[in-house]
Scaffold this active site. Structure first.
Site, short mmCIF file in Angstrom:
data_model
loop_
_atom_site.label_atom_id
_atom_site.label_comp_id
_atom_site.label_asym_id
_atom_site.label_seq_id
_atom_site.Cartn_x
_atom_site.Cartn_y
_atom_site.Cartn_z
CD GLU A 191 -4.59 -9.55 3.22
OE1 GLU A 191 -5.54 -7.41 3.40
OE2 GLU A 191 -3.44 -9.48 2.13
CG HIS B 57 -1.99 -1.00 0.99
ND1 HIS B 57 -3.10 -0.94 -0.05
CD2 HIS B 57 -1.71 -2.26 1.51
CE1 HIS B 57 -3.40 -1.79 0.98
NE2 HIS B 57 -3.38 -2.63 1.55
#
Length: 283
Positions: free
Chosen positions: A164, A61
């Site tokens: 996740e 990210h």
């Protein structure tokens, strides 16, 4: 007479961070980490000096290129902390240069089944046990480390599998059977999103899945933890679940919090002292 005593011989890179982290986990004390997603390595150095056991370099990210990531690793390990790096994807081609930087742990995002877990582990191992190509750089101190010694400690790189997505939870029994997984980290927010409860990480349905993953890790003896911003109640939950490590906050969070605290505190002083005889400028 040996010439070695006259030479300033290079030292090997610092392994103390990952060793201290592993010792802490062995003694059932949770290790604390934080995240870096901006480029300047001074940030990582400051955070490592602050007392975190490891720094998670986020190349998924964050806005980091490989050179910036390498500088972070040097800064972190130079301060005696462990350098973790999350790559942009579970891709052996992307993993290869990360390994050559001498990172202590690689986090593989969004692993959903055993095949993907096997690929992650294989990416970190030389043939014939894995698929890693041979071309070390900083990972073997640029060639100053004897080959046999390097090949031995190259096996110790932590291979951290990130769960996740609900699909990964459903397949978790087969995932943790994969030989070579060092640890499991749970991405609570993406997991909650995959269940239709985005950001509701305390929702009962989400908590039920988190409980299932942590219980299975505990039974299998696999270190586990999570990655999150600071929330005291959530930290307490993970502590009581027996988390081996907790990654908290990061460069962006700390800058925002510090800025807010400074300006809010200053404005409160202004409000509290207004009308108390402050001299007006320009009069």
């Amino acid at each position: 007479m040996s010439q070695e005593k006259y030479l300033n011989l290079p030292r090997q890179r610092n392994f103390s961070g990952i060793r201290k982290l592993m010792e802490k986990i062995k003694n059932h004390k949770p290790a604390l980490g934080t995240h870096v997603k901006w480029s300047n390595s001074n940030i990582a150095e400051i955070l490592a000096m602050s007392g975190f056991d490891y720094i998670w370099i986020d190349c998924e990210h964050g806005i980091l290129d490989l050179e910036a990531a390498a500088n972070h690793i040097r800064a972190i390990q130079g301060c005696g902390a462990a350098a973790w790096l999350r790559g942009p994807w579970n891709d052996p081609i992307r993993v290869k240069p990360i390994l050559e930087m001498g990172v202590d742990a690689i986090v593989f995002p969004d692993v959903r089944n055993a095949r993907e877990a096997e690929l992650a582990v294989a990416s970190c191992r030389y043939q014939p046990q894995g698929i890693r190509g041979f071309g070390p750089g900083r990972s073997n101190s640029y060639g100053f480390t004897p080959l046999a010694e390097y090949l031995e400690y190259s096996k110790d790189i932590w291979k951290v599998i990130q769960i996740e997505h609900i699909e990964g939870v459903h397949n978790f029994d087969e995932i943790i059977e994969v030989e070579g997984i060092s640890a499991v980290v749970v991405g609570q927010f993406d997991l909650s999103a995959s269940m239709g409860h985005i950001a509701e990480i305390t929702h009962p349905d989400v908590r039920a899945q988190l409980d299932a993953v942590t219980e299975k890790c505990s039974r299998a003896g696999i270190p586990f933890g999570t990655s999150m911003g600071f929330d005291a109640a959530v930290v307490e939950y993970w502590f009581h679940r027996g988390a081996s490590f907790i990654s908290l906050g990061g460069d962006q969070d700390f800058l925002v919090e510090g800025a807010r605290r400074t300006i809010t505190g200053t404005l409160e002083i202004f409000d509290r002292t207004s009308g108390s005889g402050r001299e007006e400028s320009g009069k």
